[in-house]
Design a protein around this motif. Structure first.
Motif, PDB file in Angstrom:
ATOM      1  N   ALA A 100      34.028  19.089  21.704  1.00 32.05           N
ATOM      2  CA  ALA A 100      35.048  19.882  22.419  1.00 32.05           C
ATOM      3  C   ALA A 100      36.292  19.032  22.660  1.00 32.05           C
ATOM      4  O   ALA A 100      37.392  19.545  22.797  1.00 32.05           O
ATOM      5  CB  ALA A 100      34.486  20.408  23.734  1.00 32.05           C
ATOM      6  N   LYS A 101      36.110  17.710  22.711  1.00 31.42           N
ATOM      7  CA  LYS A 101      37.268  16.829  22.873  1.00 31.42           C
ATOM      8  C   LYS A 101      38.247  17.045  21.727  1.00 31.42           C
ATOM      9  O   LYS A 101      39.458  17.163  21.940  1.00 31.42           O
ATOM     10  CB  LYS A 101      36.813  15.361  22.886  1.00 31.42           C
ATOM     11  N   TRP A 125      39.861  17.266  34.597  1.00 32.71           N
ATOM     12  CA  TRP A 125      39.101  16.345  33.748  1.00 32.71           C
ATOM     13  C   TRP A 125      40.067  15.363  33.088  1.00 32.71           C
ATOM     14  O   TRP A 125      41.138  15.753  32.613  1.00 32.71           O
ATOM     15  CB  TRP A 125      38.310  17.138  32.705  1.00 32.71           C
ATOM     16  N   ASN A 173      34.639  20.563  35.899  1.00 35.54           N
ATOM     17  CA  ASN A 173      34.378  19.131  36.017  1.00 35.54           C
ATOM     18  C   ASN A 173      35.609  18.549  36.710  1.00 35.54           C
ATOM     19  O   ASN A 173      36.701  18.698  36.175  1.00 35.54           O
ATOM     20  CB  ASN A 173      34.217  18.524  34.612  1.00 35.54           C
ATOM     21  N   ASP A 201      38.652  26.128  29.180  1.00 35.36           N
ATOM     22  CA  ASP A 201      37.583  25.203  28.803  1.00 35.36           C
ATOM     23  C   ASP A 201      36.290  25.687  29.459  1.00 35.36           C
ATOM     24  O   ASP A 201      36.094  25.522  30.657  1.00 35.36           O
ATOM     25  CB  ASP A 201      37.960  23.788  29.259  1.00 35.36           C
ATOM     26  N   TYR A 204      30.987  24.306  30.322  1.00 35.99           N
ATOM     27  CA  TYR A 204      29.848  24.380  31.259  1.00 35.99           C
ATOM     28  C   TYR A 204      29.458  25.830  31.579  1.00 35.99           C
ATOM     29  O   TYR A 204      28.720  26.081  32.532  1.00 35.99           O
ATOM     30  CB  TYR A 204      30.195  23.646  32.571  1.00 35.99           C
ATOM     31  N   SER A 235      27.486  20.438  23.466  1.00 28.92           N
ATOM     32  CA  SER A 235      27.126  19.186  24.161  1.00 28.92           C
ATOM     33  C   SER A 235      26.313  19.394  25.426  1.00 28.92           C
ATOM     34  O   SER A 235      25.281  18.755  25.616  1.00 28.92           O
ATOM     35  CB  SER A 235      28.393  18.417  24.543  1.00 28.92           C
ATOM     36  N   LYS A 236      26.804  20.271  26.307  1.00 30.64           N
ATOM     37  CA  LYS A 236      26.207  20.355  27.643  1.00 30.64           C
ATOM     38  C   LYS A 236      25.045  21.350  27.673  1.00 30.64           C
ATOM     39  O   LYS A 236      23.993  21.059  28.225  1.00 30.64           O
ATOM     40  CB  LYS A 236      27.267  20.740  28.680  1.00 30.64           C
ATOM     41  N   ARG A 244      28.272  15.867  18.476  1.00 30.47           N
ATOM     42  CA  ARG A 244      29.709  16.104  18.342  1.00 30.47           C
ATOM     43  C   ARG A 244      30.062  17.431  17.659  1.00 30.47           C
ATOM     44  O   ARG A 244      30.645  17.444  16.573  1.00 30.47           O
ATOM     45  CB  ARG A 244      30.389  14.926  17.610  1.00 30.47           C
TER      46      ARG A 244
HETATM   47  C1  LIG Z   1      35.506  19.674  31.071  1.00 30.96           C
HETATM   48  C2  LIG Z   1      35.092  19.058  29.790  1.00 30.96           C
HETATM   49  N1  LIG Z   1      35.626  19.519  28.645  1.00 30.96           N
HETATM   50  C3  LIG Z   1      35.289  18.984  27.454  1.00 30.96           C
HETATM   51  C4  LIG Z   1      34.384  17.945  27.352  1.00 30.96           C
HETATM   52  C5  LIG Z   1      34.089  17.353  25.998  1.00 30.96           C
HETATM   53  O1  LIG Z   1      32.833  17.648  25.497  1.00 30.96           O
HETATM   54  P1  LIG Z   1      32.368  17.194  24.061  1.00 30.96           P
HETATM   55  O2  LIG Z   1      31.155  16.336  24.249  1.00 30.96           O
HETATM   56  O3  LIG Z   1      32.007  18.443  23.312  1.00 30.96           O
HETATM   57  O4  LIG Z   1      33.485  16.472  23.399  1.00 30.96           O
HETATM   58  C6  LIG Z   1      33.804  17.424  28.521  1.00 30.96           C
HETATM   59  C7  LIG Z   1      32.886  16.275  28.451  1.00 30.96           C
HETATM   60  O5  LIG Z   1      32.617  15.584  29.395  1.00 30.96           O
HETATM   61  C8  LIG Z   1      34.161  18.003  29.765  1.00 30.96           C
HETATM   62  O6  LIG Z   1      33.627  17.561  30.908  1.00 30.96           O
END
Ligand SMILES: Cc1ncc(COP(=O)(O)O)c(C=O)c1O
Length: 397
Positions: A100-101, A125, A173, A201, A204, A235-236, A244
């Protein structure tokens, strides 16, 4: 070597820094409780791992895939989010990215020009602000009201003619709070009226507890949907941070631009991770629910103990994600420590790693993750409590 001005302006990820320090102390034999982490502590569910192994063994994972992801994966994503969040995206409205990054990074590269401004509700975040700067644009923090809520008036007060986008992150977050449907509709209508893009985003979105309901920004009517870019990933929800895989959903033309960008930046996300993710979306629900329930139990157990620590305040029990973000201003006053001293004292004396709220734009707070076993969590909170008591005026010499 002279570094670019762009990169000199970037701060390394502060959460990664805490994690690094905690791991270093752990490697030196310290019995560390790491509440600074930002990832689930479960290993990836077996059914997903098996699909990955099969993809490797059958040779499917050996080759490039389309840069924005396999058609089969986009179909699994489309089907899953139709079911989970009532979303309706065609395959040409979906791009798969390296986490997601990268979904966020590619989105900023696709929509921002130098001089553009992006509204960031506090606390936010850490990576948003740095990624916005890397696109040549300016992050603009939007503070919350006295009740800790974001309102349209607060957003309007920070908007200018340069405001191009707003980032909404729910569940959030670091606070674990979710926006209500009414709040989201109000933000959405305001953004539509102002011609501001909404980046939602929702990473979560499937980690929500105690009967609370998450609403996706993409399911609040056609007008808001047209103005919204959804960010998500595996990821979560499926405990797949190492694999990734991230997702962008939105306008087809924007998705085409993102696909062109990632085709030059990363190429396709790892093929093996894409095959694993197809399985996650098709048959990961049972395992995901088991992990969600475990997080819920941890939250419900640890929350009352955390708010019982002298000087720790939380106005509301978190509703999602796996973080707690208490206000510790009173604890800082009691211990006469600055927040930096408090966080580093917790690390080196109490052997508990947490993240300073300042990295989320809100000093006087700390972020604690409950992606740890119940036993570790209880020990961690007990250590924090003892640290506060020991360092409070009465105990100090
Ligand atoms: C709010 C938020 N967005 C995006 C991400 C990124 O997740 P990814 O592991 O898919 O890159 C995180 C990861 O900590 C996050 O907390």
């Amino acid at each position: 070597m002279k570094l670019s001005r762009r990169i000199q302006d970037i701060q390394p990820s502060a959460t990664m820094k805490t994690l690094g320090l905690a791991k270093q102390l752990q490697a030196e034999g310290v019995d560390m409780i790491n509440m600074g982490i930002g990832e689930p502590d479960f290993t990836t569910p077996e059914v997903i791992e098996t699909a990955a192994i099969t993809a490797i063994k059958t040779g499917k994972a050996s080759f490039y895939t389309p840069a924005s992801g396999l058609k089969e994966l986009k179909q699994a994503i489309s089907d899953h989010f139709a079911d989970a969040f009532h979303l309706n995206y065609d395959l040409d409205q979906i791009a798969v990215t390296t986490g997601a990054k990268m979904a966020l990074y590619a989105t900023f590269q696709a929509i921002l020009d130098p001089g553009d401004e992006v509204l960031l509700p506090e606390p936010y975040w850490v990576s948003y602000a740095e990624q916005i700067k890397l696109a040549g644009a300016k992050p603009v923090a939007a503070p919350l009201d006295a009740n800790g809520r974001l309102t349209v008036d607060l957003l309007a007060a920070k908007a200018t003619d340069q405001t191009k986008a707003i980032i909404l992150n729910s569940p959030q977050n670091p606070t674990g709070e979710i926006y209500s449907r009414d709040e989201l509709i109000a933000f959405g209508n305001w953004a539509v009226h102002q011609g501001i893009v909404i980046i939602s985003d929702e990473i979560y979105g499937e980690l929500v507890y105690n009967g609370q309901t998450f609403h996706s920004m993409g399911a609040l009517g056609e007008q808001i949907k047209a103005q919204t870019i959804i960010i998500n990933g595996v990821s979560k929800t499926y405990s797949m941070t190492g694999w990734r895989i991230g997702i962008v959903m939105g306008d087809a033309q924007m998705i085409k631009a993102i696909s062109a960008f990632v085709s030059h930046a990363t190429g396709n996300p790892a093929a093996v991770s894409q095959y694993a993710s197809i399985e996650a979306f098709r048959s990961g629900a049972t395992a995901a629910e088991k992990m969600r329930k475990e997080f819920e139990t941890r939250l419900n157990t640890i929350y009352p103990k955390l708010v019982a620590i002298p000087g720790f305040r939380l106005t509301k029990k978190p509703e999602g994600a796996f973080y707690l973000f208490p206000n510790i201003e009173e604890a800082l006053a009691l211990t006469q420590l600055s927040s930096t001293e408090f966080v580093s004292g917790l690390l080196t004396e109490a052997h508990v790693a947490v993240v300073d709220g300042i990295v989320f734009g809100v000093p006087g707070h700390i972020r604690l993750s409950y992606a740890l076993s119940l036993e570790q969590l209880e020990t961690g909170v007990e250590r924090i409590k003892n640290f506060v008591i020991k360092n409070s005026s009465g105990g100090k010499n």
